[in-house]
Design a protein around this motif. Sequence first.
Motif, PDB file in Angstrom:
ATOM      1  N   VAL A 194    -129.648  47.726 -32.166  1.00  0.00           N
ATOM      2  CA  VAL A 194    -129.287  46.311 -32.324  1.00  0.00           C
ATOM      3  C   VAL A 194    -128.063  46.315 -33.239  1.00  0.00           C
ATOM      4  O   VAL A 194    -128.133  46.805 -34.369  1.00  0.00           O
ATOM      5  CB  VAL A 194    -130.442  45.498 -32.973  1.00  0.00           C
ATOM      6  N   ARG A 195    -126.936  45.812 -32.748  1.00  0.00           N
ATOM      7  CA  ARG A 195    -125.708  45.862 -33.554  1.00  0.00           C
ATOM      8  C   ARG A 195    -124.781  44.740 -33.116  1.00  0.00           C
ATOM      9  O   ARG A 195    -125.105  43.960 -32.216  1.00  0.00           O
ATOM     10  CB  ARG A 195    -125.031  47.232 -33.399  1.00  0.00           C
ATOM     11  N   GLY A 196    -123.592  44.672 -33.713  1.00  0.00           N
ATOM     12  CA  GLY A 196    -122.678  43.573 -33.448  1.00  0.00           C
ATOM     13  C   GLY A 196    -122.019  43.660 -32.082  1.00  0.00           C
ATOM     14  O   GLY A 196    -121.761  44.758 -31.562  1.00  0.00           O
ATOM     15  N   ALA A 197    -121.729  42.491 -31.512  1.00  0.00           N
ATOM     16  CA  ALA A 197    -121.148  42.439 -30.158  1.00  0.00           C
ATOM     17  C   ALA A 197    -119.717  42.987 -30.111  1.00  0.00           C
ATOM     18  O   ALA A 197    -119.178  43.192 -29.028  1.00  0.00           O
ATOM     19  CB  ALA A 197    -121.186  41.010 -29.625  1.00  0.00           C
ATOM     20  N   ASP A 198    -119.119  43.257 -31.275  1.00  0.00           N
ATOM     21  CA  ASP A 198    -117.797  43.898 -31.247  1.00  0.00           C
ATOM     22  C   ASP A 198    -117.909  45.314 -30.689  1.00  0.00           C
ATOM     23  O   ASP A 198    -116.897  45.910 -30.303  1.00  0.00           O
ATOM     24  CB  ASP A 198    -117.158  43.910 -32.649  1.00  0.00           C
ATOM     25  N   HIS A 222    -126.839  43.414 -28.433  1.00  0.00           N
ATOM     26  CA  HIS A 222    -125.639  43.120 -29.226  1.00  0.00           C
ATOM     27  C   HIS A 222    -125.658  41.668 -29.715  1.00  0.00           C
ATOM     28  O   HIS A 222    -125.587  40.739 -28.902  1.00  0.00           O
ATOM     29  CB  HIS A 222    -124.378  43.424 -28.405  1.00  0.00           C
ATOM     30  N   VAL A 223    -125.754  41.519 -31.023  1.00  0.00           N
ATOM     31  CA  VAL A 223    -125.817  40.162 -31.608  1.00  0.00           C
ATOM     32  C   VAL A 223    -124.397  39.618 -31.777  1.00  0.00           C
ATOM     33  O   VAL A 223    -123.464  40.384 -31.994  1.00  0.00           O
ATOM     34  CB  VAL A 223    -126.552  40.152 -32.974  1.00  0.00           C
ATOM     35  N   PRO A 224    -124.247  38.292 -31.678  1.00  0.00           N
ATOM     36  CA  PRO A 224    -122.899  37.729 -31.849  1.00  0.00           C
ATOM     37  C   PRO A 224    -122.327  38.097 -33.219  1.00  0.00           C
ATOM     38  O   PRO A 224    -123.083  38.233 -34.180  1.00  0.00           O
ATOM     39  CB  PRO A 224    -123.123  36.215 -31.767  1.00  0.00           C
ATOM     40  N   SER A 288    -128.323  33.880 -29.499  1.00  0.00           N
ATOM     41  CA  SER A 288    -127.292  33.422 -28.557  1.00  0.00           C
ATOM     42  C   SER A 288    -126.568  34.607 -27.900  1.00  0.00           C
ATOM     43  O   SER A 288    -126.223  35.575 -28.574  1.00  0.00           O
ATOM     44  CB  SER A 288    -126.275  32.567 -29.314  1.00  0.00           C
ATOM     45  N   PRO A 289    -126.324  34.506 -26.582  1.00  0.00           N
ATOM     46  CA  PRO A 289    -125.604  35.594 -25.908  1.00  0.00           C
ATOM     47  C   PRO A 289    -124.089  35.496 -26.066  1.00  0.00           C
ATOM     48  O   PRO A 289    -123.347  36.148 -25.341  1.00  0.00           O
ATOM     49  CB  PRO A 289    -126.035  35.435 -24.447  1.00  0.00           C
ATOM     50  N   LEU A 290    -123.629  34.688 -27.006  1.00  0.00           N
ATOM     51  CA  LEU A 290    -122.190  34.594 -27.219  1.00  0.00           C
ATOM     52  C   LEU A 290    -121.689  35.850 -27.908  1.00  0.00           C
ATOM     53  O   LEU A 290    -122.447  36.536 -28.605  1.00  0.00           O
ATOM     54  CB  LEU A 290    -121.855  33.387 -28.109  1.00  0.00           C
ATOM     55  N   ASN A 291    -120.426  36.123 -27.749  1.00  0.00           N
ATOM     56  CA  ASN A 291    -119.817  37.277 -28.369  1.00  0.00           C
ATOM     57  C   ASN A 291    -119.616  37.064 -29.872  1.00  0.00           C
ATOM     58  O   ASN A 291    -119.719  37.966 -30.679  1.00  0.00           O
ATOM     59  CB  ASN A 291    -118.481  37.516 -27.690  1.00  0.00           C
ATOM     60  N   SER A 292    -119.313  35.814 -30.205  1.00  0.00           N
ATOM     61  CA  SER A 292    -119.112  35.504 -31.615  1.00  0.00           C
ATOM     62  C   SER A 292    -119.512  34.056 -31.879  1.00  0.00           C
ATOM     63  O   SER A 292    -119.486  33.223 -30.963  1.00  0.00           O
ATOM     64  CB  SER A 292    -117.659  35.716 -32.005  1.00  0.00           C
ATOM     65  N   ILE A 293    -119.867  33.765 -33.113  1.00  0.00           N
ATOM     66  CA  ILE A 293    -120.232  32.400 -33.504  1.00  0.00           C
ATOM     67  C   ILE A 293    -119.556  32.123 -34.842  1.00  0.00           C
ATOM     68  O   ILE A 293    -119.529  32.982 -35.731  1.00  0.00           O
ATOM     69  CB  ILE A 293    -121.766  32.243 -33.677  1.00  0.00           C
TER      70      ILE A 293
END
Length: 296
Positions: A194-198, A222-224, A288-293
Amino acid sequence: MYIGRFAPTPSGDLHYGSLVTAIASFLDAKKFGGKWLLKIDDLDKQRVRKGSIESILKTLECLHLFWDSTETYQSHRLEAYEFYFKKLLETRKTYHCNCSRKFLSENAKLGESGYIYPGFCRNKVLGNSTINACATRLIVDDLPIFIDDQIQGKLSQNLSKEIGDFVIKRNDQQFSYQFSVCIDNKLDKITNIVRGADLLSSTPRQVYLLNLLNFDIPEFSHVPIANIGKKKISKSDDYKVSINGNQKAIWMKVLKFLNQPISKNTSEMKLDEIIKYAIKNWEISEVSPLNSIEIS
Ligand code: GLU
């Protein structure tokens, strides 16, 4: 058994964005009764900042993010990296490359993850004297790699078209992030990342490497990433999180960012009770499945 991890680069203090990743990976591991390991990505000496390892460990402890087993350090794993690097050389899918950044900027197409390397050096014969100043690249296939991310959903990437042959050892002879992270997963028996969407766009390269080495493929989530305005928070930004005395507030802010339920009477609850509640109610499908928030 579930084995997860948090793998910070000690390039500065943990910021709000890294705490989101730490807490999400912690909650997912604990929800499934798993282990949560801490690995310090200190291979790239140019990025390591003095004092940041101590600061990261202190911050995690202060937030009651206690890791299982002693933390590990990439810088202690050079022998293992060398061992698996040799295995990759045996696949005959590697070659030396002496292309400079300038040459790439003038001759290669820019993709979403940097220059797409079309194999300029694949058939070049480089003299022994220059090899020590060369990078080592891995030949990729012209086939899509499929990922089923628990948060971002299904995606595919054709490495040949979107990335090109990628570097596993840099020209300063340091193992690349893409390569070392795969060996770390194997050594730590990681089942869930589990890590950042970057890092989403790095995942197909890692899956390709894991397959080549015959390693198990972990489950990816991948979390936003947390943005201030349109920009990702970075450790160099002056966006410091002051932890002492704010532990509950930080946990709540991160839980809100991850779209998780928050108990109603948190003001009367102790930090460990809030964490217990968060573990019990953790639902990765709510993230959220967004890339960034943007953070508020
Ligand atoms: N060390 C990387 C970072 O701090 C994370 C690597 C990973 O999770 O695979 O961005």
